[in-house]
Design an enzyme around this catalytic site. Structure first.
Site, PDB file in Angstrom:
ATOM      1  N   CYS A 194       6.460 -20.075  -5.433  1.00 38.66           N
ATOM      2  CA  CYS A 194       5.395 -19.777  -4.458  1.00 38.66           C
ATOM      3  C   CYS A 194       5.818 -20.152  -3.048  1.00 38.66           C
ATOM      4  CB  CYS A 194       4.098 -20.497  -4.834  1.00 38.66           C
ATOM      5  SG  CYS A 194       4.198 -22.288  -4.741  1.00 38.66           S
ATOM      6  N   CYS A 239       0.078 -26.812  -8.877  1.00 42.98           N
ATOM      7  CA  CYS A 239       0.038 -27.372  -7.531  1.00 42.98           C
ATOM      8  C   CYS A 239      -0.038 -28.894  -7.593  1.00 42.98           C
ATOM      9  CB  CYS A 239      -1.154 -26.826  -6.756  1.00 42.98           C
ATOM     10  SG  CYS A 239      -1.365 -25.054  -6.942  1.00 42.98           S
TER      11      CYS A 239
HETATM   12 FE1  FES Z   1       2.157 -23.119  -4.847  1.00 42.65          FE
HETATM   13 FE2  FES Z   1      -0.327 -24.085  -4.988  1.00 42.65          FE
HETATM   14  S1  FES Z   1       0.325 -21.994  -5.090  1.00 42.65           S
HETATM   15  S2  FES Z   1       1.516 -25.189  -4.793  1.00 42.65           S
END
Ligand code: FES
Length: 145
Positions: free
Chosen positions: A36, A105
């Site tokens: 991400c 996360c």
């Molecule tokens: Fe990557 Fe939350 S989407 S840490």
């Protein structure tokens, strides 16, 4: 529309605690999730074996901000041995839960604290590996939603 996030998550996201950096930190940890792209940096100040101060900077999603904020609150003032035991599960519980696809996360918050502690031990001339173990650079697959 009801929020999928608990009030505590929303509170720590809107008013994150301990944001910033410690210039003369005793340990700094930076972790990132390659999938991400979110990055978290954690600074700790240690005195008499306790986490005297802790600050973080997160370039990431709201859950990453809320979990790092709560994680800093949970270890502040605690003995370093206790900070080492902090799990992402404990952080999530303290926040009254996170949606399943956001659990990764909270892993970032746990990793950032462990990385800062590993840096602290290394600076003290202590091998952090037996104490902390391997800190995975990324949590591959957990961002595959
Ligand atoms: Fe990557 Fe939350 S989407 S840490």
């Amino acid at each position: 529309m009801a929020s999928v996030y608990s009030e505590k998550v929303m509170d720590h996201f809107a008013n994150p605690r301990n944001v910033g950096e410690i210039k003369d930190a005793d340990g700094v940890g930076e972790v990132g999730n390659a999938v991400c792209g979110d990055i978290m940096k954690m600074y700790i100040k240690v005195k008499d074996g306790k986490i005297e101060d802790v600050k973080f900077k997160t370039f990431g999603c709201g859950s990453a901000i809320a979990t790092s904020s709560m994680a800093t609150e949970l270890i502040k003032g605690k003995p370093i041995e206790e900070a080492l035991q902090l799990t992402n599960k404990a952080v999530v519980e303290a926040l009254d839960g996170l949606p399943a696809h956001k659990l990764h996360c909270s892993v970032l918050a746990e990793q950032a604290i462990k990385a800062a502690l590993a840096d602290y031990y290394t600076r003290q001339g202590i091998d952090p590996k037996p104490l902390i173990g391997d800190i995975p650079e990324t949590c591959e697959g957990c961002c595959s939603h």
